[in-house]
Design a protein around this motif. Structure first.
Motif, mmCIF file in Angstrom:
data_model
loop_
_atom_site.group_PDB
_atom_site.id
_atom_site.type_symbol
_atom_site.label_atom_id
_atom_site.label_comp_id
_atom_site.label_asym_id
_atom_site.label_seq_id
_atom_site.Cartn_x
_atom_site.Cartn_y
_atom_site.Cartn_z
ATOM 1 N N GLN A 1 0.833 -1.208 0.000
ATOM 2 C CA GLN A 1 0.000 0.000 0.000
ATOM 3 C C GLN A 1 0.867 1.257 0.000
ATOM 4 O O GLN A 1 0.581 2.223 -0.726
ATOM 5 C CB GLN A 1 -0.911 -0.002 1.228
ATOM 6 C CG GLN A 1 -2.014 -1.051 1.174
ATOM 7 C CD GLN A 1 -2.717 -1.211 2.505
ATOM 8 O OE1 GLN A 1 -2.413 -0.516 3.472
ATOM 9 N NE2 GLN A 1 -3.667 -2.135 2.581
ATOM 10 N N LYS A 2 1.946 1.262 0.778
ATOM 11 C CA LYS A 2 2.824 2.430 0.813
ATOM 12 C C LYS A 2 3.530 2.627 -0.526
ATOM 13 O O LYS A 2 3.643 3.757 -1.025
ATOM 14 C CB LYS A 2 3.857 2.266 1.932
ATOM 15 C CG LYS A 2 3.274 2.331 3.330
ATOM 16 C CD LYS A 2 4.352 2.138 4.378
ATOM 17 C CE LYS A 2 3.762 2.126 5.786
ATOM 18 N NZ LYS A 2 4.803 1.889 6.803
ATOM 19 N N ASN B 1 -3.922 2.673 7.599
ATOM 20 C CA ASN B 1 -2.550 2.925 7.146
ATOM 21 C C ASN B 1 -2.241 4.395 7.434
ATOM 22 O O ASN B 1 -2.531 5.274 6.621
ATOM 23 C CB ASN B 1 -2.412 2.612 5.649
ATOM 24 C CG ASN B 1 -0.957 2.559 5.202
ATOM 25 O OD1 ASN B 1 -0.154 3.388 5.603
ATOM 26 N ND2 ASN B 1 -0.626 1.586 4.378
ATOM 27 N N SER C 1 0.528 6.020 7.559
ATOM 28 C CA SER C 1 1.501 6.657 6.676
ATOM 29 C C SER C 1 0.829 7.191 5.413
ATOM 30 O O SER C 1 1.049 8.341 5.007
ATOM 31 C CB SER C 1 2.599 5.651 6.307
ATOM 32 O OG SER C 1 3.485 6.193 5.356
ATOM 33 N N ASN C 2 -0.018 6.374 4.801
ATOM 34 C CA ASN C 2 -0.712 6.825 3.600
ATOM 35 C C ASN C 2 -1.722 7.929 3.915
ATOM 36 O O ASN C 2 -1.926 8.837 3.104
ATOM 37 C CB ASN C 2 -1.422 5.643 2.930
ATOM 38 C CG ASN C 2 -0.460 4.751 2.161
ATOM 39 O OD1 ASN C 2 0.737 5.012 2.140
ATOM 40 N ND2 ASN C 2 -0.966 3.709 1.542
#
Length: 943
Positions: free
Chosen positions: A201-202, A243, A245-246
């Motif tokens: 995902q990242k 998530n 980070s996202n």
């Protein structure tokens, strides 16, 4: 040719081969044929048979097909056939006519062939390489095959793609394909690829996925778009959900601002298509992902602020108040607005100012509460409104005060409907679900707010004509005790549970409310009767809540009522119920199956109205109070007294220690300031020493210049006295001699003044010497002696200069006396000779005068430097003595404090030992410090 004619459907003479035999022959043809056309035809035939004979083709032809992908890379047609064939045998596409058993068998086959294909991880690498081919007949079946593999064995395929060089980047290139079929199937592929894998995902997010997906959504018409918009939104949800980070990347990239146009709806909202409803539903979920309560508080607050600033919250409120919006979209919009305002004071204040477009305008909160207490509204909509009201009041003491104020007598407006009136109406209606929702909503208006709990005690209700009003607290207990006699629609248990949760929240941590509750003589007997009875399974939860309410009355009792003190209530429990039975009934709350479900998340989500029993915030209250109430019931009065005494003593000692610690901190600060002052003084002393050294060098230069001038003047005087003495003297006029006499007298007066000042300086230096000799500080002695030595040297230099100046004056006086004696004895010479001698003598006198002026200036400068150095020494001595005194006092105070702290530590240690002897658990300071350090590290990790 007969062989291919039989495979392709043509008629042939003789017996027809079976499907397995045909597939075997085709596999042999693929493996052994040297002509590309023959292999291509054989692979095409396998493709046509792969759906009907899936088992046979998969078991016999898979290795040959993989070999074709490796060896025949130059022919796109055969590659396309091979990829299509592999897709047919691996894919588990559902067919409408298949029954459940057939579908299960197909799924098993797909898993079997996928596992076989993944035995060699290089096959996935090969497939990623083929996706770089631009040819439609290779790229499209390759995308479909990889998607089918991810659906069946997602974790394994994700792991292979993750370690493959540029694997994710190759798949991201599919979104840039100009052919919509490949781009759309690429979206489906990325959906499967990003499921449950944060690392992928990242990578996908940092491959500019957000920009590309939002561009596609805009191109396709946003919420009015088709299935492609839905696929893009599903992919965005995969990338952002859970998530952090996202989510931060999405916010920092200013992509939240690009979501605002999605929610622009017109005045005419009739006739929404199913696809538009789906798209807008996913868009609302995307907003909720960014502000979900499970996210970190800092990230959520940042996104909430951004949504308010860009106008997204205002747009959502517009949908909330619009007409013609489908019910499921309205419900999801309410949930979305709830989480956007939850815990954000600015957003909560804005929501409180929103008015519905009615005549007259009404606050949006009032309109929503009207829906919540209306039993005709859908159940999910009522739950959403309750969640919105809870989020509006979450950490919002201002909003809590405004809600409670609508119930107070001084603020009630008879001409308008207020939130408080709606809550009271729902609390006492005949609908059990309205009772529960209103009770929970009112409990949230009191959550962690002691002021509003006390204010709500003032609320008076008029029950019927001719009867005096009763308090809201009394009316709640009346309904609770008469619950079986009132006819209600729905579950009676639900109403009682809601009222008990309201009462527990109301009187917890509020001794005044406990006193009001106990003041009614019927309340305690009712609770003890409920707890002691053996009721059915449905009533066990009510018993547990009654036990909790009675326990709160004990724990927060201030003993203001003589009949219901802590000790008497505990004796009542022991006689009527029994302590063990009481604790067992109290445990019924946490053992209930719906308790753990409500404790998971703040949003009230229930499959049916009957299961709507627990509130999330109430579960937190139970968790905090259960252990405390259990201990309070089991403790005897003596133990409580001892514990209270020990607590008071510990609090006193803690206060004393805190005071001493603060005093030590203040003294440390003062010592630090004094050290800084000492450092500053040292620097100033060094600067002054440097200045003195510079002045000494200047004095030496002036001395050298004076010696040179003296030598020159002596030589000239000697030569002129031998050769032209008489003529020069004879040339002097009477007027000039008188001027020289006046200047000489002026110089004498100045010399007398300077000698007086020099005597004063000598006295000052002698006094400084005496002070330095009598100083007691060993550290400053050397510094003072050095300064005095320097001053003594400077004084000697000044005296030397004064002696030289006096000598020069003596010489000049002798010269003038000689000139006067000669002028009286001799006659003047001729005019021409007299003029020349006079000019020469005047020039010499002017030179001597200028030299004398320069020497006078040098002497004045030296005197100023001497005065400055003297004053500096005096200041330094004064400051040093002050500092030494302050340091001695600070040391003495610190020693006293250390003695006091040692005594306090000994007392605390003895008291802790007494607590341990009494059986109490006492944490050491090391354990507390370790726990604090661990919590600080966890906070830093979250940040």
């Amino acid at each position: 040719m007969n062989f291919f004619r039989g495979v392709m459907g043509g008629q042939a003479t003789g017996p027809q081969p079976s499907g397995a035999e045909t597939i075997q022959k085709l596999c042999d043809r693929v493996a052994s044929s040297t002509l590309l056309e023959d292999r291509r035809d054989a692979v095409r035939a396998l493709k046509s048979l792969s759906k009907k004979y899936r088992m046979e083709v998969g078991t016999q032809a898979m290795d040959n097909l993989i070999n074709i992908l490796q060896t025949d890379r130059s022919d796109s047609e055969i590659l396309g056939y091979a990829l299509d064939t592999l897709y047919n045998i691996i894919s588990n596409d559902e067919e409408e006519e298949q029954d459940e058993n057939a579908q299960k068998q197909a799924d098993d086959l797909g898993a079997l062939f996928t596992e076989k294909f993944l035995q060699d991880s290089e096959n996935i690498t090969l497939l990623l390489t083929l996706l770089e081919e631009f040819d439609f007949h290779v790229r499209w079946p390759g995308v479909k095959l990889l998607t089918a593999l991810l659906k069946t064995q997602g974790v394994q395929v994700q792991g292979i793609i993750l370690v493959s060089p540029m694997g994710v980047s190759r798949l991201m290139d599919l979104l840039a394909d100009s052919r919509e079929v490949i781009r759309n199937d690429g979206l489906l592929l990325l959906q499967q690829l990003t499921k449950g894998n944060a690392a992928i995902q990242k990578i996908v997010a940092f491959e500019n996925a957000f920009e590309r997906l939002l561009d596609i959504i805009t191109e396709e018409g946003s919420s009015d778009g088709g299935i492609v918009v839905e696929d893009c939104l599903l992919l965005l949800l995969n990338l952002l959900k859970n998530n952090s980070s996202n989510q931060n990347f999405f916010k920092e990239g200013s992509y939240i601002q690009r979501m605002k146009p999605w929610f622009e709806v017109g005045d005419d909202n009739s006739g929404w298509s199913a696809q538009k409803v789906t798209n807008l539903h996913l868009m609302l979920q995307l907003v909720r992902v960014m502000v979900s309560p499970v996210n970190s508080p800092g990230a959520t607050a940042s996104c909430q602020k951004c949504m308010y600033q860009c106008g997204l919250l205002q747009q959502l409120c517009t949908i909330l108040m619009a007409t013609g919006v489908p019910a499921d979209i309205l419900t999801e919009t309410i949930n979305t607005v709830s989480e956007v305002i939850r815990g954000s004071q600015v957003n909560q204040d804005y929501f409180a100012s929103v008015n519905a477009p009615s005549n007259p305008p009404r606050p949006a909160i009032v309109v929503l509460l009207m829906s919540m207490v209306n039993e005709r509204q859908p159940f999910v909509l009522r739950c959403a409104v309750l969640y919105c009201f809870q989020c509006f009041l979450y950490k919002n003491q201002k909003g809590q005060g405004e809600i409670v104020a609508t119930l107070l007598p001084s603020t009630i407006d008879a001409n308008s409907i207020s939130a408080g009136q709606l809550l009271c109406g729902g609390l006492f209606s005949a609908d059990s679900l309205s009772n529960w929702c209103a009770a929970v909503a009112l409990a949230h208006a009191l959550q962690d707010n002691l002021t509003q709990k006390e204010q709500l005690l003032r609320v008076q209700l008029a029950t019927s004509l001719g009867k005096p009003p009763v308090s809201l607290l009394q009316q709640c207990t009346n309904i609770l005790s008469q619950g079986d006699k009132i006819v209600r629609r729905g579950s009676k248990v639900q109403t009682r549970v809601g009222l008990l949760m309201l009462l527990c929240t109301w009187i917890s941590n509020c001794p005044i409310a406990v006193t009001h509750f106990l003041h009614n003589q019927d309340n305690v007997p009712f609770l003890t009767a409920q707890i002691s009875e053996n009721l059915g399974e449905d009533e066990r939860l009510v018993q547990g809540l009654c036990a909790l309410l009675l326990g709160i009355c004990i724990f927060y009792n201030d003993n203001s009522l003589e009949n219901y003190t802590k000790e008497k209530l505990k004796q009542l429990i022991e006689k009527r119920i029994g302590k063990e039975n009481f604790v067992e009934k109290l445990g019924f709350i946490t053992k209930h199956e719906l308790y753990s479900r409500a404790a998971l998340k703040p949003q009230p989500v229930f499959p049916s109205p009957e299961q709507m029993l627990f509130d999330h915030e109430f579960t937190r209250l139970v968790k905090d109070l259960e252990g405390l109430i259990t201990k309070a019931v089991h403790k005897s009065s003596e133990e409580e007294k001892k514990e209270e005494e020990v607590k008071k003593t510990l609090e006193q000692h803690d206060n004393i220690i805190t005071q001493y610690k603060e005093l030590i901190r203040e003294q440390d600060t003062q010592i630090q300031e004094l050290k800084e002052k000492v450092t500053s003084m040292t620097n100033q002393t060094e600067q002054l020493q440097a200045t003195i050294s510079q002045q000494q060098s200047q004095i030496q230069q002036h001395k050298d210049q004076y010696n040179i001038l003296k030598l020159k003047l002596g030589k000239e005087n000697q030569s002129q006295s031998n050769n032209q003495g008489e003529s020069q003297v004879n040339g002097l006029q009477t007027e000039e001699l008188s001027q020289l006499r006046e200047e000489l007298e002026e110089l004498r007066r100045q010399q007398t003044v300077l000698q007086t000042q020099l005597g004063e300086k000598d006295a000052l230096i002698d006094s400084l010497k005496l002070a330095a000799q009598t100083a007691e500080a060993p550290a400053g002695g050397s510094d003072n002696s050095e300064l005095l030595q320097e001053l003594e040297a400077l004084k000697k230099q000044v005296q030397t200069h004064l002696a030289e100046i006096g000598h020069l004056k003596t010489e000049r006086q002798e010269l003038l006396s000689r000139a006067e004696s000669v002028s009286s004895d001799t006659a003047p010479p001729s005019d021409s000779y007299s003029d020349a001698a006079r000019a020469e003598l005047e020039s010499r006198l002017a030179a001597q005068t200028s030299e004398m002026e320069s020497l006078k200036e040098s002497r004045s400068e030296l005197e100023k430097q001497l005065a400055s150095a003297t004053s500096t020494v005096a200041i330094l001595q004064t400051e040093k003595s002050k500092l030494q005194t302050e340091v001695q006092e600070s040391k003495k105070e610190q020693d006293d404090l250390l003695m006091l702290l040692a005594d306090q530590d000994q007392k605390i240690h003895s008291l802790k030992q007494k607590l341990k002897d009494l059986g109490e658990t006492v944490e050491d300071e090391d354990d507390i410090d370790a726990r604090d350090q661990t919590s600080d590290e966890e906070d830093e990790d979250e940040d």
